[in-house]
Design a protein around this motif. Structure first.
Motif, PDB file in Angstrom:
ATOM      1  N   VAL A  82     -12.408   7.188   0.559  1.00 42.56           N
ATOM      2  CA  VAL A  82     -11.891   5.951   1.148  1.00 42.56           C
ATOM      3  C   VAL A  82     -11.881   6.048   2.663  1.00 42.56           C
ATOM      4  O   VAL A  82     -12.256   5.103   3.369  1.00 42.56           O
ATOM      5  N   ASP A  83     -11.464   7.200   3.202  1.00 43.32           N
ATOM      6  CA  ASP A  83     -11.435   7.381   4.646  1.00 43.32           C
ATOM      7  C   ASP A  83     -12.836   7.264   5.243  1.00 43.32           C
ATOM      8  O   ASP A  83     -13.018   6.685   6.316  1.00 43.32           O
ATOM      9  N   LEU A  84     -13.827   7.803   4.560  1.00 43.42           N
ATOM     10  CA  LEU A  84     -15.192   7.788   5.081  1.00 43.42           C
ATOM     11  C   LEU A  84     -15.827   6.407   5.022  1.00 43.42           C
ATOM     12  O   LEU A  84     -16.579   6.014   5.908  1.00 43.42           O
ATOM     13  N   HIS A  85     -15.533   5.661   3.964  1.00 42.23           N
ATOM     14  CA  HIS A  85     -16.229   4.392   3.742  1.00 42.23           C
ATOM     15  C   HIS A  85     -15.340   3.166   3.934  1.00 42.23           C
ATOM     16  O   HIS A  85     -15.818   2.046   3.850  1.00 42.23           O
ATOM     17  N   GLY A  86     -14.056   3.397   4.210  1.00 40.13           N
ATOM     18  CA  GLY A  86     -13.147   2.265   4.320  1.00 40.13           C
ATOM     19  C   GLY A  86     -13.440   1.346   5.484  1.00 40.13           C
ATOM     20  O   GLY A  86     -13.140   0.150   5.424  1.00 40.13           O
ATOM     21  N   GLU A  87     -14.031   1.864   6.559  1.00 42.01           N
ATOM     22  CA  GLU A  87     -14.287   1.037   7.736  1.00 42.01           C
ATOM     23  C   GLU A  87     -15.180  -0.144   7.407  1.00 42.01           C
ATOM     24  O   GLU A  87     -14.938  -1.264   7.828  1.00 42.01           O
ATOM     25  N   GLY A  88     -16.210   0.107   6.610  1.00 48.51           N
ATOM     26  CA  GLY A  88     -17.131  -0.975   6.287  1.00 48.51           C
ATOM     27  C   GLY A  88     -16.760  -1.752   5.048  1.00 48.51           C
ATOM     28  O   GLY A  88     -17.326  -2.818   4.792  1.00 48.51           O
ATOM     29  N   HIS A  89     -15.838  -1.240   4.248  1.00 47.95           N
ATOM     30  CA  HIS A  89     -15.479  -1.892   2.993  1.00 47.95           C
ATOM     31  C   HIS A  89     -13.972  -2.033   2.850  1.00 47.95           C
ATOM     32  O   HIS A  89     -13.429  -1.949   1.756  1.00 47.95           O
ATOM     33  N   ALA A  90     -13.303  -2.270   3.973  1.00 45.60           N
ATOM     34  CA  ALA A  90     -11.845  -2.286   3.971  1.00 45.60           C
ATOM     35  C   ALA A  90     -11.293  -3.336   3.024  1.00 45.60           C
ATOM     36  O   ALA A  90     -10.280  -3.104   2.355  1.00 45.60           O
ATOM     37  N   GLU A  91     -11.946  -4.494   2.957  1.00 40.07           N
ATOM     38  CA  GLU A  91     -11.402  -5.560   2.108  1.00 40.07           C
ATOM     39  C   GLU A  91     -11.415  -5.180   0.639  1.00 40.07           C
ATOM     40  O   GLU A  91     -10.506  -5.552  -0.118  1.00 40.07           O
ATOM     41  N   TYR A  92     -12.404  -4.402   0.214  1.00 40.55           N
ATOM     42  CA  TYR A  92     -12.468  -3.969  -1.184  1.00 40.55           C
ATOM     43  C   TYR A  92     -11.396  -2.934  -1.483  1.00 40.55           C
ATOM     44  O   TYR A  92     -10.761  -2.965  -2.535  1.00 40.55           O
ATOM     45  N   VAL A  93     -11.205  -2.006  -0.545  1.00 38.78           N
ATOM     46  CA  VAL A  93     -10.179  -0.978  -0.710  1.00 38.78           C
ATOM     47  C   VAL A  93      -8.803  -1.619  -0.819  1.00 38.78           C
ATOM     48  O   VAL A  93      -8.009  -1.291  -1.700  1.00 38.78           O
ATOM     49  N   HIS A  94      -8.526  -2.586   0.049  1.00 37.29           N
ATOM     50  CA  HIS A  94      -7.189  -3.171   0.064  1.00 37.29           C
ATOM     51  C   HIS A  94      -6.964  -4.159  -1.072  1.00 37.29           C
ATOM     52  O   HIS A  94      -5.820  -4.356  -1.501  1.00 37.29           O
ATOM     53  N   ALA A  95      -8.018  -4.753  -1.587  1.00 38.76           N
ATOM     54  CA  ALA A  95      -7.860  -5.587  -2.772  1.00 38.76           C
ATOM     55  C   ALA A  95      -7.429  -4.731  -3.963  1.00 38.76           C
ATOM     56  O   ALA A  95      -6.550  -5.128  -4.746  1.00 38.76           O
ATOM     57  N   LEU A  96      -8.013  -3.558  -4.077  1.00 38.43           N
ATOM     58  CA  LEU A  96      -7.619  -2.642  -5.153  1.00 38.43           C
ATOM     59  C   LEU A  96      -6.215  -2.110  -4.919  1.00 38.43           C
ATOM     60  O   LEU A  96      -5.405  -2.017  -5.850  1.00 38.43           O
ATOM     61  N   ARG A  97      -5.914  -1.789  -3.673  1.00 37.17           N
ATOM     62  CA  ARG A  97      -4.565  -1.317  -3.352  1.00 37.17           C
ATOM     63  C   ARG A  97      -3.531  -2.383  -3.733  1.00 37.17           C
ATOM     64  O   ARG A  97      -2.473  -2.067  -4.274  1.00 37.17           O
ATOM     65  N   ARG A  98      -3.836  -3.642  -3.458  1.00 35.69           N
ATOM     66  CA  ARG A  98      -2.895  -4.722  -3.788  1.00 35.69           C
ATOM     67  C   ARG A  98      -2.609  -4.767  -5.283  1.00 35.69           C
ATOM     68  O   ARG A  98      -1.457  -4.904  -5.706  1.00 35.69           O
ATOM     69  N   LEU A  99      -3.647  -4.631  -6.093  1.00 35.75           N
ATOM     70  CA  LEU A  99      -3.457  -4.646  -7.544  1.00 35.75           C
ATOM     71  C   LEU A  99      -2.567  -3.492  -7.990  1.00 35.75           C
ATOM     72  O   LEU A  99      -1.649  -3.666  -8.799  1.00 35.75           O
ATOM     73  N   LEU A 100      -2.828  -2.300  -7.460  1.00 35.82           N
ATOM     74  CA  LEU A 100      -2.084  -1.117  -7.885  1.00 35.82           C
ATOM     75  C   LEU A 100      -0.638  -1.143  -7.392  1.00 35.82           C
ATOM     76  O   LEU A 100       0.293  -0.828  -8.144  1.00 35.82           O
ATOM     77  N   GLU A 101      -0.454  -1.503  -6.129  1.00 40.30           N
ATOM     78  CA  GLU A 101       0.901  -1.475  -5.589  1.00 40.30           C
ATOM     79  C   GLU A 101       1.758  -2.617  -6.123  1.00 40.30           C
ATOM     80  O   GLU A 101       2.989  -2.487  -6.211  1.00 40.30           O
ATOM     81  N   SER A 102       1.149  -3.732  -6.481  1.00 39.57           N
ATOM     82  CA  SER A 102       1.912  -4.810  -7.106  1.00 39.57           C
ATOM     83  C   SER A 102       2.434  -4.367  -8.465  1.00 39.57           C
ATOM     84  O   SER A 102       3.591  -4.633  -8.827  1.00 39.57           O
ATOM     85  N   GLU A 103       1.595  -3.674  -9.216  1.00 33.29           N
ATOM     86  CA  GLU A 103       2.037  -3.126 -10.494  1.00 33.29           C
ATOM     87  C   GLU A 103       3.088  -2.044 -10.282  1.00 33.29           C
ATOM     88  O   GLU A 103       4.059  -1.943 -11.051  1.00 33.29           O
ATOM     89  N   ARG A 213       6.571 -10.307  -4.721  1.00 40.05           N
ATOM     90  CA  ARG A 213       6.862 -10.005  -3.322  1.00 40.05           C
ATOM     91  C   ARG A 213       5.878  -8.983  -2.755  1.00 40.05           C
ATOM     92  O   ARG A 213       5.441  -9.093  -1.599  1.00 40.05           O
ATOM     93  N   MET A 214       5.541  -7.972  -3.550  1.00 34.90           N
ATOM     94  CA  MET A 214       4.571  -6.979  -3.088  1.00 34.90           C
ATOM     95  C   MET A 214       3.192  -7.602  -2.935  1.00 34.90           C
ATOM     96  O   MET A 214       2.478  -7.326  -1.954  1.00 34.90           O
ATOM     97  N   THR A 215       2.810  -8.446  -3.876  1.00 30.22           N
ATOM     98  CA  THR A 215       1.515  -9.112  -3.786  1.00 30.22           C
ATOM     99  C   THR A 215       1.428  -9.959  -2.525  1.00 30.22           C
ATOM    100  O   THR A 215       0.429  -9.920  -1.791  1.00 30.22           O
TER     101      THR A 215
END
Length: 235
Positions: A82-103, A213-215
């Motif tokens: 994630v650290d290596l590729h997050g710069e160019g794909h940040a929106e995908y990383v954070h969309a997944l993070r949103r799903l996980l952290e909301s749960e 609220r987390m979402t």
């Protein structure tokens, strides 16, 4: 498959079928190489690969051991990706993070302790003096508080795999990029208020409210990604 793959798969099989358990020492190099049908060189390459993955730990002069196989440790390489590729794909990383952290918030609302709720509120209280952004260390301190706050929530999910995945997806590198993007007026105060709303839902032990609220909070985080410099500008 390469001979290194044979070693990785062979040792994995030994762990899965109970021949090797967490904390146990591997057979000596000569015996293990013969058992797996590989050369010592291939064995060493396979052991190095499994060490990087957090499966094995070589102790100088003492042999190689299976680690505790802690989920967070095994998922750590995902954070590196994630650290290596997050710069160019940040929106995908954070969309997944949103799903996980909301749960995670939904689950935590059912299990979080009064002590942890008090710890979370202490963190949020500590954030208030930094919300005007005037302190040169404000972003650094607020980021530390953000990490600790979300970690408290994740730790009460009762799901070690979920905890490990959240930790990998929300690494310090990822968070630093996000905090650099928070340039809108009032965004620090808004983020703080969203954290308070999450905390109140947790205090009420209301799983659905905590999830919503987390979402909402993490959707705001995703909106801030448009302020991140693109890869071309960064080069």
């Amino acid at each position: 498959m390469s001979r290194t793959d044979d070693v990785v798969n062979g040792i994995k099989h030994m762990i899965l079928n109970g021949e090797l358990g967490p904390g146990e020492r591997l057979p000596v190099e000569k015996e293990l190489a013969e058992a797996l049908g590989v050369s010592r060189g291939s064995l060493r390459e396979g052991v190095r690969a499994l060490s990087i993955l957090g499966v094995l730990n070589t102790r100088q002069g003492d042999g190689t051991y299976v680690t505790s196989l802690d989920v967070s440790q095994l998922l750590a390489p995902m954070g590196f990706l994630v650290d290596l590729h997050g710069e160019g794909h940040a929106e995908y990383v954070h969309a997944l993070r949103r799903l996980l952290e909301s749960e995670a918030a939904r689950l935590a609302a059912e299990h979080i302790t009064e002590g942890s709720l008090a710890d979370a509120k202490t963190l949020l209280d500590e954030a208030e003096p930094f919300l005007d952004g005037g302190d040169p260390d404000a972003h650094e301190r607020l980021m530390e508080i953000d990490i600790a706050f979300h970690r408290i929530i994740a730790s009460h999910t009762g799901n070690p795999v979920l905890i490990g995945m959240i930790e990998a997806l929300a690494s310090r590198t990822v968070r630093e990029r996000l905090w650099r993007s928070l340039r809108e007026d009032g965004v620090l105060q808004r983020t703080h208020e969203e954290h308070l709303a999450i905390w109140r839902a947790l205090c009420a032990h209301d799983p659905e409210a905590a999830r919503i609220r987390m979402t909402n909070h993490l959707l705001g985080v995703e909106d801030s990604l448009r302020f991140l410099p693109d890869a071309d500008a960064a080069e």
